[in-house]
Design a protein around this motif. Structure first.
Motif, PDB file in Angstrom:
ATOM      1  N   ASP A  17       0.904  -0.931  -0.058  1.00  0.00           N
ATOM      2  CA  ASP A  17       0.102   0.331  -0.191  1.00  0.00           C
ATOM      3  C   ASP A  17       0.718   1.050  -0.325  1.00  0.00           C
ATOM      4  O   ASP A  17      -0.089   2.456  -0.198  1.00  0.00           O
ATOM      5  CB  ASP A  17      -0.961   0.013   1.168  1.00  0.00           C
ATOM      6  CG  ASP A  17      -2.225  -0.788   1.029  1.00  0.00           C
ATOM      7  OD1 ASP A  17      -2.886  -1.167   0.066  1.00  0.00           O
ATOM      8  OD2 ASP A  17      -2.470  -1.555   2.639  1.00  0.00           O
ATOM      9  N   HIS A  20       3.386   1.226  -4.251  1.00  0.00           N
ATOM     10  CA  HIS A  20       3.103   0.963  -5.121  1.00  0.00           C
ATOM     11  C   HIS A  20       3.630   1.655  -6.050  1.00  0.00           C
ATOM     12  O   HIS A  20       3.770   2.142  -7.468  1.00  0.00           O
ATOM     13  CB  HIS A  20       1.258   0.299  -5.095  1.00  0.00           C
ATOM     14  CG  HIS A  20       0.044   1.420  -5.063  1.00  0.00           C
ATOM     15  ND1 HIS A  20       0.216   1.372  -3.584  1.00  0.00           N
ATOM     16  CD2 HIS A  20      -0.007   2.501  -5.812  1.00  0.00           C
ATOM     17  CE1 HIS A  20      -0.794   2.096  -3.507  1.00  0.00           C
ATOM     18  NE2 HIS A  20      -0.908   3.145  -5.150  1.00  0.00           N
ATOM     19  N   LYS A  21       3.304   3.622  -5.795  1.00  0.00           N
ATOM     20  CA  LYS A  21       3.383   3.981  -7.198  1.00  0.00           C
ATOM     21  C   LYS A  21       4.830   4.434  -7.116  1.00  0.00           C
ATOM     22  O   LYS A  21       5.151   5.002  -7.917  1.00  0.00           O
ATOM     23  CB  LYS A  21       3.320   5.696  -6.509  1.00  0.00           C
ATOM     24  CG  LYS A  21       1.601   5.568  -5.779  1.00  0.00           C
ATOM     25  CD  LYS A  21       0.559   7.164  -5.945  1.00  0.00           C
ATOM     26  CE  LYS A  21      -1.038   6.776  -5.790  1.00  0.00           C
ATOM     27  NZ  LYS A  21      -1.448   6.563  -6.976  1.00  0.00           N
ATOM     28  N   GLY A  86      -4.044  -2.457  -4.528  1.00  0.00           N
ATOM     29  CA  GLY A  86      -3.072  -0.266  -5.085  1.00  0.00           C
ATOM     30  C   GLY A  86      -2.180  -1.098  -6.213  1.00  0.00           C
ATOM     31  O   GLY A  86      -1.991  -0.123  -7.443  1.00  0.00           O
ATOM     32  N   GLU A  90      -2.444   0.073 -10.265  1.00  0.00           N
ATOM     33  CA  GLU A  90      -1.117   0.025 -11.158  1.00  0.00           C
ATOM     34  C   GLU A  90      -0.672  -0.299 -12.616  1.00  0.00           C
ATOM     35  O   GLU A  90      -0.283  -0.142 -13.436  1.00  0.00           O
ATOM     36  CB  GLU A  90       0.246   0.460 -10.207  1.00  0.00           C
ATOM     37  CG  GLU A  90       0.092   1.707  -9.187  1.00  0.00           C
ATOM     38  CD  GLU A  90       0.045   3.425  -9.925  1.00  0.00           C
ATOM     39  OE1 GLU A  90       1.035   3.332 -10.656  1.00  0.00           O
ATOM     40  OE2 GLU A  90      -0.707   3.724  -9.338  1.00  0.00           O
TER      41      GLU A  90
END
Length: 234
Positions: A17, A20-21, A86, A90
């Protein structure tokens, strides 16, 4: 192994969480981009044909599935299975242009597919994060067709003593990179711990055999920093 317990699902979800970005970017930083070469080694061993039906479990943002798809001009049917919401979002966004890749939000321990469905099962840097590794392998065996091929790419144990010392010292810096890039060192403290506690190459061979896989073997990459394990459903 004490890392495999009922709290692990929550722990792993909280880790992904948070990362992930920046997941792909951090993978490139941590491995100096070498993880992409290791993944291509797995696909070379797999050698899927255009007609092959493939399941890629713990897909993350779909790096491995993308390379597999490109190998056969996006002709393969590939199912990406990812348990973290998440990471799932993505990956789905990143690969939305590839219509041959389908996404499924699910754990590795309970796959929503019928028996004897896939020609290949791949899992890349995900098997050490599952809650029940034996159940994960049983599900892998179940969904593979007779003659199907299981391939796992995972961090392993470095065999050269000098390289192992350098690797362990470098690993201590990874949480610092995480603090700078992601804003938290905790996910990468978990990463280092999970690698350290995971099975060595020979132990994982025994685990695959215990779960009915045949002709089990492995190939070390970069002196064992990573290893590809292979097994067949016969």
């Amino acid at each position: 192994m004490d890392i495999y317990n009922q709290e692990k699902t929550k722990l792993v979800n909280s880790v992904f969480d948070r990362v992930h970005k920046n997941y792909d970017f951090m993978n490139d930083i941590m491995s100096f981009g070498v993880h992409r070469i290791w993944k291509k080694n797995l696909i070379s061993w797999m050698n899927p044909q255009a007609s092959s039906k493939i399941i890629d479990v713990a897909s993350g943002t779909g790096d491995l599935a993308k390379i597999i798809s490109e190998k056969n001009s996006n002709q393969n049917t590939i199912y990406c299975v990812e348990p973290n919401h998440g990471m799932f979002k993505e990956g789905e966004k990143k690969l939305k242009h590839l219509k041959n890749i389908k996404w499924c939000l699910s754990s590795a321990e309970k796959l929503p597919f019928k028996n004897n469905t896939f020609d290949f099962y791949s899992i890349s840097y995900g098997i050490r994060n599952v809650t029940d590794i034996n159940l994960c392998l049983q599900e892998a065996f179940r969904v593979l067709k007779p003659g199907g091929h299981f391939l796992c790419l995972e961090f392993s144990k470095v065999e050269n003593e000098i390289l192992n010392l350098l690797y362990k010292n470098y690993s201590k810096l990874i949480p610092l990179f995480g603090k700078i890039v992601v804003g938290s060192s905790d996910p990468y403290e978990y990463l280092i711990t999970s690698i350290d506690k995971f099975y060595n190459q020979d132990e994982f061979v025994k685990l695959l055999k215990k779960n009915k896989f045949s002709n089990v073997q492995f190939r070390n990459l970069s002196n064992g920093i990573s290893a590809i394990h292979s097994g067949w459903k016969i």
